[in-house]
Design a protein around this motif. Structure first.
Motif, short mmCIF file in Angstrom:
data_model
loop_
_atom_site.label_atom_id
_atom_site.label_comp_id
_atom_site.label_asym_id
_atom_site.label_seq_id
_atom_site.Cartn_x
_atom_site.Cartn_y
_atom_site.Cartn_z
N ALA A 63 -4.46 18.71 8.99
CA ALA A 63 -5.04 19.95 8.48
C ALA A 63 -4.23 20.54 7.34
O ALA A 63 -4.68 21.46 6.67
CB ALA A 63 -5.14 20.98 9.61
N GLY A 64 -3.04 19.99 7.12
CA GLY A 64 -2.25 20.57 6.04
C GLY A 64 -1.19 19.62 5.52
O GLY A 64 -0.59 18.87 6.29
N ARG A 97 2.77 10.71 1.87
CA ARG A 97 1.50 10.22 1.33
C ARG A 97 0.94 9.11 2.19
O ARG A 97 -0.26 9.06 2.48
CB ARG A 97 1.69 9.70 -0.09
N ALA A 98 1.82 8.19 2.57
CA ALA A 98 1.36 7.08 3.39
C ALA A 98 0.78 7.60 4.70
O ALA A 98 -0.26 7.14 5.17
CB ALA A 98 2.51 6.12 3.67
N LEU A 99 1.42 8.58 5.28
CA LEU A 99 0.96 9.14 6.54
C LEU A 99 -0.37 9.85 6.36
O LEU A 99 -1.28 9.74 7.19
CB LEU A 99 2.00 10.11 7.10
N ALA A 100 -0.49 10.60 5.25
CA ALA A 100 -1.71 11.35 5.01
C ALA A 100 -2.91 10.42 4.89
O ALA A 100 -4.02 10.76 5.28
CB ALA A 100 -1.57 12.19 3.74
N GLY A 101 -2.66 9.22 4.36
CA GLY A 101 -3.77 8.30 4.17
C GLY A 101 -3.96 7.31 5.29
O GLY A 101 -4.82 6.44 5.22
N GLY A 122 0.85 -1.19 0.00
CA GLY A 122 0.00 0.00 0.00
C GLY A 122 0.88 1.23 0.00
O GLY A 122 2.03 1.18 -0.42
N ASN A 123 0.35 2.32 0.49
CA ASN A 123 1.14 3.54 0.55
C ASN A 123 2.42 3.33 1.34
O ASN A 123 3.51 3.72 0.93
CB ASN A 123 0.34 4.66 1.21
N ILE A 148 -4.46 14.96 -2.22
CA ILE A 148 -4.11 13.68 -1.61
C ILE A 148 -4.95 13.47 -0.36
O ILE A 148 -4.96 14.33 0.54
CB ILE A 148 -2.61 13.64 -1.26
N SER A 149 -5.67 12.38 -0.34
CA SER A 149 -6.54 12.07 0.81
C SER A 149 -7.45 13.24 1.16
O SER A 149 -7.65 13.55 2.34
CB SER A 149 -5.69 11.68 2.03
N GLY A 150 -7.94 13.90 0.14
CA GLY A 150 -8.91 14.97 0.37
C GLY A 150 -8.31 16.31 0.72
O GLY A 150 -9.03 17.27 0.99
#
Lengths: 230, 230
Positions: free
Chosen positions: B102-103, B86-90, A82-83, B116-118
């Motif tokens: 938030a950012g 990216r992995a963290l954001a998702g 995955g990510n 990315i992830s909205g």
DNA sequence: GCGACTTTGTGCGTGTATTCACAAAGGCTT
DNA sequence: AAGCCTTTGTGAATACACGCACAAAGTCGC
């Protein structure tokens, strides 16, 4: 000791800057630890320093690498692309320290076959083949929590004796298998705990280590703690 | 304590299974710790158990969440939107525990503007704006090593007091700022160290803590770390 | 070559974490 | 209601980690 990799990183940084010799004080500062602790750690591997001078950077790098087993190659398989799995596959810090990613595996047919960081993702059904073919000794589990224990059982049955687990579950393994867990949300929770302490505990207790600095902090909104499966 | 998040996870798993009450022995086993240690940890937050019965899962979840500060929202910014960012954001484990991303910020013009992830990635130049607008109190640094200290200085100057650092450097911060470091390659190095120990130390010394016999399991075959040829 | 200076390696005191073991406390059964 | 049984909460013993401070050891200047 778990601090040796930190020392090693600091030493590599010094090496890159052309430094040939370093004192325990300097190295400790670079690694963020107490100098006495550093000396005690290093003395535990033998006497590699010269009194009045310090430690020879290159020699120390070799000794620590040797102690950590980085003078040999370690073959790694990453399960779950995955990510996070992708991030790990592309992480340069592995290859540069003797870790060779020999296999990427996933259960998702959409992902199987993709080429990532020079490797083709293979289906999880071939797990045992991949482990056997490449002599994998370390497995990195980056699957969803629900799949982690099953994958873990399989890699252990296939002969893997070290597991790095990114899934948010406690894995059960035979006694001869080592597991290390990296949990991203736990780290954040620990930060939140300290953050709350700074602002005054949950019971409104006065903060013990208040800082004079002005905090432009967020006004915390009252909240519910909703839980969701991961 | 740093173990509370582990207990909390185990409790959530029990909750999902509909378990209403749990003994220290069961919970300790699920969390992978000694039961006396667990009881001492819990007693440190107050007496929430019932002798002869155990702990009420839901109540304990609430108490631990409260102690950890998870009953309020924490606003997080992720700096560096590479693979890891990216992995963290998702990562679902954040949102489900009261952490709100938030950012997302990055220096690469190619990445800025992507969704990315909205969330839309914003340019690192707007770092202070993003932190101020959303009241960010925790920064996650997922940049290359070279950029990490600079980014850290900026987020601290902007009022952030907790930093989760994924970059492989030791960050220097004012005393009132907490930093936690997650280092992927260090975890692997620690595994390699233990793996080497199992096979006999770097000097070929016999392992000191060898397990004489494995109870109820296949003993590990004598392992060899062959260079895998392809 | 010798003395002063620097830095390592480590003995020791201190504080903290971990574990054992058990008494106190509550529920449950009769 | 009384006694038995389970489980908590914690005193006490142990092990461990940390850091100070200093003697031993080696270098460098003169």
């Amino acid at each position: 000791m778990a601090r040796l990799p930190v020392y090693l990183r600091a030493l590599h940084a010094l090496q890159d800057r052309g430094v040939a010799t370093v004192s325990s004080e300097e190295l400790a500062s670079a690694a963020g630890v107490n100098s006495a602790k550093l000396r005690k750690d290093l003395s535990h591997l033998g006497s590699y320093g010269t009194r009045g001078v310090g430690y020879e950077v290159e020699y120390l790098v070799y000794q620590i690498s040797r102690e950590l087993g980085l003078t040999q190659d370690w073959v790694v398989a990453i399960i779950g692309v995955g990510n996070l799995g992708r991030a790990l596959a592309g992480y340069g810090g592995f290859a540069s320290r003797g870790f060779r990613v020999a296999g990427l595996l996933d259960a998702d047919e959409q992902i199987v076959g993709q080429e990532i960081s020079g490797l083709t993702v293979r289906h999880i059904d071939r797990l045992e083949d991949v482990i056997g073919e490449h002599g994998v000794s370390i497995a990195v589990i980056a699957t969803p929590a629900a799949a982690a224990q099953g994958v873990c059982d399989r890699v252990v049955a296939a002969g893997v004796t070290s597991v790095l687990n990114f899934a948010p579950v406690v894995l059960t393994v035979p006694e001869w298998v080592d597991v290390r867990k990296v949990d991203l949300s736990i780290e954040l929770q620990i930060l939140a705990f300290h953050e709350q302490r700074k602002a005054g505990g949950p019971d409104g207790a006065p903060r013990l280590d208040a800082t004079p600095a002005a905090l432009g902090g967020a006004p915390p909104e009252p909240v519910q703690y909703v839980e969701a499966a991961e």
